[in-house]
Write a protein that holds these residues in place. Structure first.
Motif, short mmCIF file in Angstrom:
data_model
loop_
_atom_site.label_atom_id
_atom_site.label_comp_id
_atom_site.label_asym_id
_atom_site.label_seq_id
_atom_site.Cartn_x
_atom_site.Cartn_y
_atom_site.Cartn_z
N SER A 36 0.83 -1.21 0.00
CA SER A 36 0.00 0.00 0.00
C SER A 36 0.86 1.25 0.00
O SER A 36 2.08 1.20 0.22
CB SER A 36 -0.91 0.01 1.24
N ALA A 65 0.68 3.49 2.25
CA ALA A 65 1.11 3.69 3.64
C ALA A 65 2.43 2.96 3.89
O ALA A 65 3.34 3.49 4.55
CB ALA A 65 0.02 3.19 4.59
N ASP A 84 5.19 4.96 2.23
CA ASP A 84 5.55 6.15 3.01
C ASP A 84 6.45 5.78 4.18
O ASP A 84 7.43 6.48 4.48
CB ASP A 84 4.28 6.83 3.53
N THR A 85 6.14 4.65 4.83
CA THR A 85 6.95 4.20 5.97
C THR A 85 8.37 3.86 5.54
O THR A 85 9.35 4.22 6.20
CB THR A 85 6.30 2.96 6.63
#
Length: 291
Positions: free
Chosen positions: A192, A194, A197-198
């Motif tokens: 994903s 997310a 981004d991590t």
């Protein structure tokens, strides 16, 4: 009204580009790869004819096109015949020649192909073979390539040699291109935005500074950034995993020694042995330099 010479050259050249493109597509990808003697001659001739048609204003355009069609049809027909007749195929495309066997140069074969020892050594170096004695077989193909098989004891060790089972490699998947997220690449790996981004935060880079981001077989993100002066910290998730596994195994061993319960002692020892077996089977992969 007569067409100006410069305009006629432009029209002829544009037509030749289109015609050559279509003829090459017809011949197939083989014409674009390593050429045989026959294909080499045809390629030179077709190029010369196309150049003459493009700039030779005194040459009749359609006569040149007919010539191109003939020169294109010849290798096409020869290829079809060669598919059905090995002797014809060997005559047109040539056959492979063994130039090294059992670590010994086959001088007669090398001379027949008009190669010198220096040229042979150069081709061997391209295959990371620096010693003739290390080579089991070296075969000179009809297109000029040299294929090399090293002796068994000189070949790199593989997981199969160590009787290790490894998962099949997956092709690296692009998830960022020129600062833009490729959602299709993420979804194909079940990831994903997310997660992305991590991972970018772990590397200390921003999305707009990433020229290319790829996810490898093991789900690790690697990036190429616009700012080449910036150093990206090297992540080693597999090495961390190996360390964690070893720590867990050591803890289980310790627990088995500390407890007074025979049932718990056996349980800890049994699972410590299982974990040790897993570590031994996977350590080869987890300590690779690219982990």
């Amino acid at each position: 009204m007569d067409i100006p010479n410069w305009l006629e050259i432009i029209l002829r050249s544009s037509s030749m580009v289109l015609i050559l493109f279509l003829l090459t597509k017809w011949l197939g990808k083989k014409q674009l790869s390593h050429l045989s003697f026959f294909e080499y001659i045809v390629g030179i001739t077709v190029g010369s004819i196309a150049a003459e048609i493009s700039s030779g204003l005194e040459t009749h355009f359609m006569n040149g096109v007919y010539s191109l069609l003939v020169w294109t049809a010849i290798p096409f027909i020869a290829g079809i015949i060669g598919l059905k007749n090995k002797k014809v195929r060997n005559f047109i495309e040539g056959s492979s020649t063994v130039v090294i066997k059992n670590g010994k140069i086959q001088e007669e074969n090398l001379s027949k192909e008009q190669y010198t020892v220096d040229e042979l050594l150069q081709l061997l170096r391209k295959k990371n073979a620096f010693q003739v004695a290390d080579v089991e077989f070296a075969v000179l193909e009809s297109n000029g390539d040299l294929n090399v098989m090293l002796k068994k004891d000189k070949q790199p060790i593989t997981p199969a040699d160590l009787q290790l089972e490894v998962a099949p490699e997956k092709m690296p998947q692009a998830v960022i291109m020129e600062g833009k997220i490729i959602d299709g690449g993420l979804s194909s790996r079940g990831l994903s935005r997310a997660w992305l981004d991590t991972e970018l935060e772990k590397l200390g880079v921003t999305l707009d500074n990433v020229y290319l981001g790829q996810v490898d077989t093991y789900g690790q993100l690697t990036v190429d950034i616009y700012d080449d002066k910036k150093q990206i910290p090297e992540t080693k998730p597999r090495q961390s995993l190996l360390t964690s596994l070893k720590k867990c195994q050591a803890d289980l061993e310790s627990f088995s020694l500390e407890t007074d319960s025979q049932e718990a002692k056996q349980m800890y020892k049994k699972n410590a042995d299982k974990l040790q077996s897993i570590i031994e089977k996977s350590e080869y992969l987890l300590i690779q330099k690219y982990s």
